[in-house]
Design an enzyme around this catalytic site. Structure first.
Site, PDB file in Angstrom:
ATOM      1  N   SER A   1      44.462 -17.106 -45.843  1.00  0.00           N
ATOM      2  CA  SER A   1      45.074 -17.087 -44.515  1.00  0.00           C
ATOM      3  C   SER A   1      44.052 -16.754 -43.440  1.00  0.00           C
ATOM      4  CB  SER A   1      46.227 -16.076 -44.465  1.00  0.00           C
ATOM      5  OG  SER A   1      45.825 -14.823 -44.992  1.00  0.00           O
TER       6      SER A   1
ATOM      7  N   GLU B   1      47.224 -19.912 -56.650  1.00  0.00           N
ATOM      8  CA  GLU B   1      48.588 -20.363 -56.387  1.00  0.00           C
ATOM      9  C   GLU B   1      49.091 -21.331 -57.458  1.00  0.00           C
ATOM     10  OE1 GLU B   1      49.030 -22.032 -52.507  1.00  0.00           O
ATOM     11  OE2 GLU B   1      48.250 -20.268 -51.469  1.00  0.00           O
TER      12      GLU B   1
ATOM     13  N   GLU C   1      56.662 -15.714 -52.422  1.00  0.00           N
ATOM     14  CA  GLU C   1      56.663 -15.983 -50.981  1.00  0.00           C
ATOM     15  C   GLU C   1      57.839 -16.855 -50.555  1.00  0.00           C
ATOM     16  OE1 GLU C   1      53.716 -17.593 -47.397  1.00  0.00           O
ATOM     17  OE2 GLU C   1      52.934 -17.291 -49.418  1.00  0.00           O
TER      18      GLU C   1
ATOM     19  N   ASP D   1      41.234 -14.265 -52.781  1.00  0.00           N
ATOM     20  CA  ASP D   1      41.973 -15.514 -52.911  1.00  0.00           C
ATOM     21  C   ASP D   1      41.034 -16.648 -53.317  1.00  0.00           C
ATOM     22  OD1 ASP D   1      44.481 -16.635 -52.866  1.00  0.00           O
ATOM     23  OD2 ASP D   1      44.763 -16.426 -50.705  1.00  0.00           O
TER      24      ASP D   1
END
Length: 273
Positions: free
Chosen positions: A22, A92, A160, A60
């Site tokens: 992000s 992810e 999420e 990440d």
């Protein structure tokens, strides 16, 4: 995403710090997280690791840095740990290939945090930034994904943009911690983007990407803007720095000598030879 913010979260007693991709949207100005490169995330991981010593540090894995092969994923995960100062990584998804990658990373000695529900790196295949698990069949599938992530060896999983009831059932169905973001109050923990919760950004780009589930605990961006405007005004009016912020003085007797030398230089400058 940087040293100063890392120091702040360390002092605040935060348990886990995720250096997320992000960073692309809130720091680097990208429209999505997809353009974030490995070198960019590594740069920010290094800065955070110098500022946060108490929390667990998770780096990440950006889009395109772990999907090509398990060897690619291992290589980059090792770099985040060895060069970036991270203690774990996050990736992810929960499809067959990603689950296999998780298993490979864990077997290679890398602690892995999973991420299901809305996975921003796959937003285009999900139809945009949309909540997941709103239909019964999809909600059941999310629970199965959470179980698969646990079986693959993940120590925790981010959930999420999922309805609260689904996140609660999902949390009850597995033994590893769930970290919610836009998933209600029944997950094991919570995560928010640093800039979002502080109200750091006050401009159209950030307003466009700031999620509706985020509570702002401060309006830091407003304070920053006001301070900068005051600084500009004081510089232009010559109120700043003034005597209070001009602390350095010449030694006794040196000022007079300095003025005399300047005057002498001016005389010589105007002389004709």
């Amino acid at each position: 995403y940087d040293f100063p913010s890392a120091v702040h979260v360390d002092l605040a007693g935060i348990d886990v710090v995720l250096v997320g991709d992000s960073v692309g949207m809130v720091v680097l100005g990208y429209e999505t997280t997809l353009p974030v490169s490995f070198e960019e995330i590594l740069h920010h991981c290094r800065a955070v690791s110098r500022g946060s010593k108490r929390p667990l540090l998770v780096g990440d894995m950006p889009f395109g840095t772990y999907e090509i092969s398990e060897q690619q994923a291992l290589h980059n995960a090792y770099r985040l740990i060895k060069e970036g100062g991270m203690e774990a990584i996050k990736l992810e998804g929960a499809d067959t290939q990603r689950l296999k990658t998780m298993e490979t990373l864990v077997k290679g000695g890398v602690a892995v945090m999973g991420h299901i529900g809305l996975t921003p790196q796959s937003y285009s295949t999900l139809g945009g930034f949309r909540a997941q698990g709103r239909k019964a069949a999809q909600a059941v599938e999310l629970i199965e994904k959470a179980k698969a992530v646990e079986e693959a060896g993940a120590f925790a999983v981010v959930v999420e943009c999922v309805p609260e009831q689904v996140a609660q059932e999902l949390t009850n169905a597995i033994s590893i911690p769930t970290i919610g973001i836009g998933a209600g109050g029944h997950t094991s923990g919570q995560v928010l983007v640093y800039h979002d919760l502080l109200g750091m950004m006050q401009h159209p780009h950030h307003a466009k990407v700031s999620p509706k589930f985020c509570k702002q605990y401060s309006s830091v961006g407003v304070s920053i803007n006001e301070a900068l405007k005051q600084y500009v005004a004081e510089v232009r009016s010559r109120e700043f720095p003034g005597a209070q912020f001009s602390p350095y003085k010449m030694a006794k007797g040196e000022l007079e000598q300095f003025k005399a030398e300047v005057a002498k230089a001016e005389v010589h400058k105007g002389a004709a030879f």
